[in-house]
Scaffold this active site. Structure first.
Site, PDB file in Angstrom:
ATOM      1  CB  SER A 110      -3.055  29.517  -1.735  1.00  0.00           C
ATOM      2  OG  SER A 110      -4.408  29.021  -1.611  1.00  0.00           O
ATOM      3  CD  GLU A 242      -3.983  35.121   0.125  1.00  0.00           C
ATOM      4  OE1 GLU A 242      -5.230  35.291  -0.486  1.00  0.00           O
ATOM      5  OE2 GLU A 242      -3.491  33.996  -0.085  1.00  0.00           O
ATOM      6  CG  HIS A 309      -5.720  33.309  -4.206  1.00  0.00           C
ATOM      7  ND1 HIS A 309      -5.572  33.305  -2.658  1.00  0.00           N
ATOM      8  CD2 HIS A 309      -5.825  31.763  -4.194  1.00  0.00           C
ATOM      9  CE1 HIS A 309      -5.410  32.112  -2.312  1.00  0.00           C
ATOM     10  NE2 HIS A 309      -5.461  31.306  -3.129  1.00  0.00           N
TER      11      HIS A 309
END
Length: 339
Positions: A110, A242, A309
């Site tokens: 992230s 991502e 995630h």
């Protein structure tokens, strides 16, 4: 040359929050993660930033950077694992001291991927996109997540093989964790734009595309200089990306931006993680985005992989040389710690 840290037995973990800290209501959850890691033989030391959260960050930028710099330069700390990601890590980048960093792993994903990608690009130090600290607080880890230790104990010149997961988590249920933290209910199915078997290889670079895109045009996102300084001229880049929150047109704009900035020069392929985002705009779907990228770059696109995630996560090492194969919904990632 790429430099690979080595995770030793009984390693000392430094936990700092360069992005988001842990609010008081979740302190017990975080303490459980510390206890689990200590039970597994690690020594855990936590910075002050871990315990605070205000204004979408753990602390002011200079405070976060100072604590991170202290851990990066401390040769007694073997690995840094933030509690999780967040929103505003990029605020600290101008305050990070790249000159005193000791070789050690940084593990996370992230928002943490901003720091990790920048470190690899600027210094040639390998970094690890994988689990967050709070996600290893269970009684055990699923087979995919648990591989982070084996990956980070791989020696220079050796290889490590990871397989796609059997099942993944569709939705977070933080208030009701399972013994392995995640709720792995959905069948994993790696896909290719071609619909056929794909093999692709190259030096891995990547992270959460929502945030690493903001490194473009900064001193921390010079992919061309990284290739010139640390890689052989003919080695391609294999990107893993991502999407956390972007809809399909924002994703497409970002990918075109990356292309125009030269990030996809000598690119051998792109791996996209599963995402609960990717909301269509009109009839423009994420599959359309992937098709457009295949046509733009002329390289294979593999998607819905174990990255991002929707856990679990394969541990992808920025800078490692990887060979990825996908067939009939299953995938393998062979990473070679090639200098």
């Amino acid at each position: 040359m790429i430099r690979y840290p080595m995770l030793k037995e009984s390693a000392k973990i430094g936990v700092t929050a360069p992005s988001s800290g842990v609010p008081p209501v979740l302190h017990n959850m975080f303490k459980q993660a510390c206890e689990r890691m200590e039970q597994r033989g690690f020594e855990v030391t936590c910075g002050d930033t871990v315990w605070t959260q205000s204004k979408a960050k753990s602390a002011p930028a200079k405070v976060r950077a100072a604590e991170l710099n202290k851990m990066l330069s401390n040769n007694e700390i073997d690995i840094i694992i933030p509690p999780w990601g967040g929103e505003l890590l990029i605020e600290i980048m101008e305050h990070v001291d790249f000159t005193t960093i000791q070789d050690k792993w940084i593990l996370g994903y992230s928002d943490t991927s901003v720091l990790m990608l920048a470190l690899t690009l600027k210094t040639g130090l390998a970094t690890a996109n994988g689990t967050n600290f709070v996600d290893v607080r269970g009684e055990y880890s699923d087979e995919t997540t648990a591989m982070w230790e084996k990956v980070l104990r791989t020696k220079v010149g050796e290889s490590v093989l990871q397989h796609s997961s059997e099942k993944y988590q569709k939705k977070w249920q933080h208030d009701a964790p399972t013994p392995c933290v995640f709720h792995l209910t959905e069948k994993t199915n790696w896909k290719t734009v071609s619909g056929a078997k794909e093999k692709v290889e190259g030096r891995l670079l990547g992270g959460c595309i929502d945030v690493i895109r903001h490194l473009i045009g900064t001193p921390f996102g010079d992919v061309a200089q990284f290739r010139k300084q640390f890689l052989n001229s003919d080695e391609p880049i294999l990107w893993f990306l991502e999407n956390c929150e972007m809809n399909t047109t924002d994703l497409r704009r970002t990918l075109v931006h990356m292309k125009l900035a030269g990030w996809f020069e000598n690119c051998s392929g792109i791996l996209f993680g599963r995402s609960a985002a990717n909301e269509p705009v009109g009839d423009y779907t994420v599959e359309d985005v992937y098709q457009d990228m295949t046509e733009d770059l002329g390289v294979p696109i593999i998607y819905d992989i174990d990255c991002g995630h929707q856990p679990p996560q394969i541990t992808f090492v920025n800078g490692a040389y990887a060979k990825v194969e996908v067939e009939n919904g299953r995938g393998t990632v062979l990473q070679h710690f090639k200098a």
